[in-house]
Design an enzyme around this catalytic site. Structure first.
Site, PDB file in Angstrom:
ATOM      1  N   GLU A  40       0.836  -1.200   0.000  1.00 40.72           N
ATOM      2  CA  GLU A  40       0.000   0.000   0.000  1.00 40.72           C
ATOM      3  C   GLU A  40       0.871   1.250   0.000  1.00 40.72           C
ATOM      4  O   GLU A  40       1.850   1.337   0.742  1.00 40.72           O
ATOM      5  CB  GLU A  40      -0.928   0.034   1.205  1.00 40.72           C
ATOM      6  CG  GLU A  40      -0.203  -0.024   2.551  1.00 40.72           C
ATOM      7  CD  GLU A  40      -1.094   0.258   3.742  1.00 40.72           C
ATOM      8  OE1 GLU A  40      -1.605   1.396   3.855  1.00 40.72           O
ATOM      9  OE2 GLU A  40      -1.239  -0.650   4.562  1.00 40.72           O
ATOM     10  N   LYS A 127      -7.806  -3.274  10.579  1.00 43.61           N
ATOM     11  CA  LYS A 127      -6.413  -2.952  10.890  1.00 43.61           C
ATOM     12  C   LYS A 127      -6.350  -2.449  12.337  1.00 43.61           C
ATOM     13  O   LYS A 127      -6.898  -1.395  12.652  1.00 43.61           O
ATOM     14  CB  LYS A 127      -5.902  -1.883   9.925  1.00 43.61           C
ATOM     15  CG  LYS A 127      -4.442  -1.534  10.104  1.00 43.61           C
ATOM     16  CD  LYS A 127      -4.001  -0.505   9.082  1.00 43.61           C
ATOM     17  CE  LYS A 127      -4.473   0.892   9.477  1.00 43.61           C
ATOM     18  NZ  LYS A 127      -3.895   1.927   8.581  1.00 43.61           N
TER      19      LYS A 127
END
Length: 208
Positions: A40, A127
């Site tokens: 990412e 997350k």
């Protein structure tokens, strides 16, 4: 794209956050070759959508955008080539935009209430940040009320502690500046990044 299947198989992903990334494709290719293909690019990096677009041509890369804070961020990242999104906290409008476009989203959370809210908002995974401060046992605690919640440990993960978080129930662990340090990315020091990435992957695989 089945993000959960990728995370279960790889057990690790990498976040890139730097003041400058002159060669995003070269950096991404380095991580793919090192066995860390789920990557990412944080939108806090200057020109992040352009970096995502340039990296999107790399074979074998599963490319996402991190630190997505708004629906506009989500649209820009997806248009640039991001195949999944991550947020630092609960962002309902990002979750809605991801759902509208059929893109997996990982919402950030810390408390049990936030984990439940993230799942209610349709998060593909949650997350948990800051993982290193909370400790591996916290993931076992969260799986008490939420035994099936896919939790990603983020924040302070290293080759020394990655396996502990996976053994405690994390679906995957996030490599950050310990693998792709800001200076290493800005200076395209790919050999060092490759060595660090391989060490992190080996540490994650040690958890079985």
């Amino acid at each position: 794209m089945d993000l959960l299947a990728e995370l279960r198989a790889r057990r690790a992903l990498c976040i890139i956050r730097a003041p400058a990334i002159p060669d995003p494709a070269g950096l991404a290719a380095t991580l793919v070759a090192a066995g860390l293909p789920t990557v990412e690019f944080a939108l806090t990096t200057p020109g992040a959508p352009g970096l995502i677009e340039r990296a999107s041509t790399v074979d074998g890369l599963l490319l996402g955008a991190g630190t997505v804070l708004s629906a506009a961020d989500a649209r820009d990242a997806i248009a640039a080539g991001a195949r999944f999104l991550l947020t630092p906290g609960l962002r309902p409008e990002v979750a809605e935009e991801a759902r509208r476009q059929g893109v997996p989203v990982v919402l950030g959370a810390m408390t049990p209430t936030e984990v439940a809210t993230a799942l209610d908002l349709g998060a593909t995974a949650v997350k948990v940040f800051p993982a290193a401060r909370l400790g591996p046992a916290y993931f076992g605690d969260l799986h008490g009320p939420y035994p099936d919640a896919p939790l990603i440990a983020t924040g302070g993960l290293t080759t020394a502690n990655a396996a502990e978080f996976l053994a405690a129930g994390a679906l995957a662990v996030t490599a950050g500046s310990g693998v792709v340090g800001p200076a290493l990315a800005a200076e395209s020091r790919f050999a060092e990044i490759s060595d660090r990435a391989k060490e992190f992957v080996a540490a994650a695989r040690a958890a079985g």
